[in-house]
Design an enzyme around this catalytic site. Sequence first.
Site, PDB file in Angstrom:
ATOM      1  N   LYS A  82      27.664  45.251  37.017  1.00 25.73           N
ATOM      2  CA  LYS A  82      28.632  44.742  36.044  1.00 25.73           C
ATOM      3  C   LYS A  82      27.984  44.526  34.674  1.00 25.73           C
ATOM      4  CE  LYS A  82      31.652  40.668  35.438  1.00 25.73           C
ATOM      5  NZ  LYS A  82      32.077  39.403  36.075  1.00 25.73           N
ATOM      6  N   SER A 158      36.556  38.365  35.953  1.00 25.64           N
ATOM      7  CA  SER A 158      35.983  39.273  34.982  1.00 25.64           C
ATOM      8  C   SER A 158      35.301  40.489  35.600  1.00 25.64           C
ATOM      9  CB  SER A 158      34.977  38.524  34.101  1.00 25.64           C
ATOM     10  OG  SER A 158      33.889  38.034  34.866  1.00 25.64           O
ATOM     11  N   SER A 182      35.512  35.016  39.092  1.00 28.00           N
ATOM     12  CA  SER A 182      35.455  36.389  38.605  1.00 28.00           C
ATOM     13  C   SER A 182      35.070  37.427  39.641  1.00 28.00           C
ATOM     14  CB  SER A 182      34.488  36.480  37.421  1.00 28.00           C
ATOM     15  OG  SER A 182      35.005  35.800  36.308  1.00 28.00           O
TER      16      SER A 182
END
Length: 485
Positions: A82, A158, A182
């Site tokens: 990520k 996220s 997230s």
Amino acid sequence: MAISFDDYRRHDALGLAAAVRRGDFSAAEVMQAALARLRAANPRVGAVTWLDEALAERLCRGEQDPAAAADGSFAGVPYFIKDLHAPVRGVPLRHGSRLFEGQVFDFDSETVARLRRAGLRILGRTAAPEFGMNVSTEPVLTGPTRNPWSLEHSAGGSSGGAAAAVAAGIVPAAHATDSGGSIRIPASVTGLVGLKPTRGLIPTGPHRGDASHGMSHEHAVTRTVRDCAALLDAVAGPDVGAPYFTPRPPLPYLQALTSPPRRLRIAFTVHDFTGAPVHPDCAEAVLGAARRLQALGHAVEAAAPAFDAPALFAASTRLLLTGLAAQVAAREQQLGRAARDDELEPLTRAAVEMGRRVSGIEYASQLPVFNAQVRRLAAFFEAWDVLLTPALAQPPARLGELHTRSTDIEDYGRMMRRYTPFTGPFNATGQPAASLPLHWNAAGLPIGVQVIARFGDDTTLLQLARELEQDLGGFDRVAPLALSV
């Protein structure tokens, strides 16, 4: 012979690695399938934002990845990290922000290094909203990430890019992070397993120490519980200089899945922690899980912890925003100039300004509030082994609904509490919490159920998740995009 997408997609990460070891197909063929899928699906979903093209092409030709172990449990499996928190040597880390364009580290984080030692071939980055602030991945930097179950819907945030990459069949698992939900939020809306492990179980160094007062975690989104467990085995344990850590259990997590959990006392709630009801789809997901667990022999009752959820949210927000302000200030010092207006999204700039206004006394005054509510919430688990909640209070949002164009932080906070009231409290307590793909609504959209266990009892959570996975025939429903592209 090239692998068909169907052959590639039907394997989880452990399955791909095992097939390579058996000689069913080569690591190069796996990489060719992943790259072909990336090129077909990524223009539709916007999951991957940076690809190491040179490495990918070498691996497709059958060359070795010098950074990845050839004999690890995931040897030959493609993986993405990520675009938030985790440095990867030579790979840009932009935190979803134009302000961090050009930032490249010359080292791997300890978690990334351990993933490589497990054999994973790290190909690049997945999308994240700016600094992970949004629960939908729609940063100005890279554009929106779409949900493979419905391209008009958000893939969550996220870790939306990671979830979209897995749900679209690009990779079987992907790195994710979680400071307020997230990992669990995108797992919920894309029909995946998303575990936020116990605080201190996975290293955050060497670049971070006390990660957001222990609220920030790293792990993964996966299609199967066994991949989730095996990835945890690969990375768990303290790194040098860790400010605190949670010991690994004597029995590896993957091995623990061979046994069912003991008979558990399980509480469930279909109201948020202020007593407000949730959307009927989300309530039905929890009620269905409760019925299944009762049928499996567990003691299941309606019950919920009593604590001041708004006070905990407010204290957590103050602590996180001061950390954001410090991160931006450090980047400005590194650049030798202030952030330009076009380098931060409107909500981020407002959040940074709010963080800068928090005095040292006000900052310190949040800690007793945080501590008091964390202790009240954690005390609930003295009587209960597990709590079931909706992962979200509403079904998956459409793109554009959860935007960052506003500068009204208080209004954005109210929206966040309406949409995702269940995840953040367990970042504060540090307990293991996972979203499991247990329900789909009438529109065909995934509705996750959050499962929370006692601090340090990730094993029980994973065993329970595996029991549900087996009871329901496997978490193997396939997103429409994965069938059509």
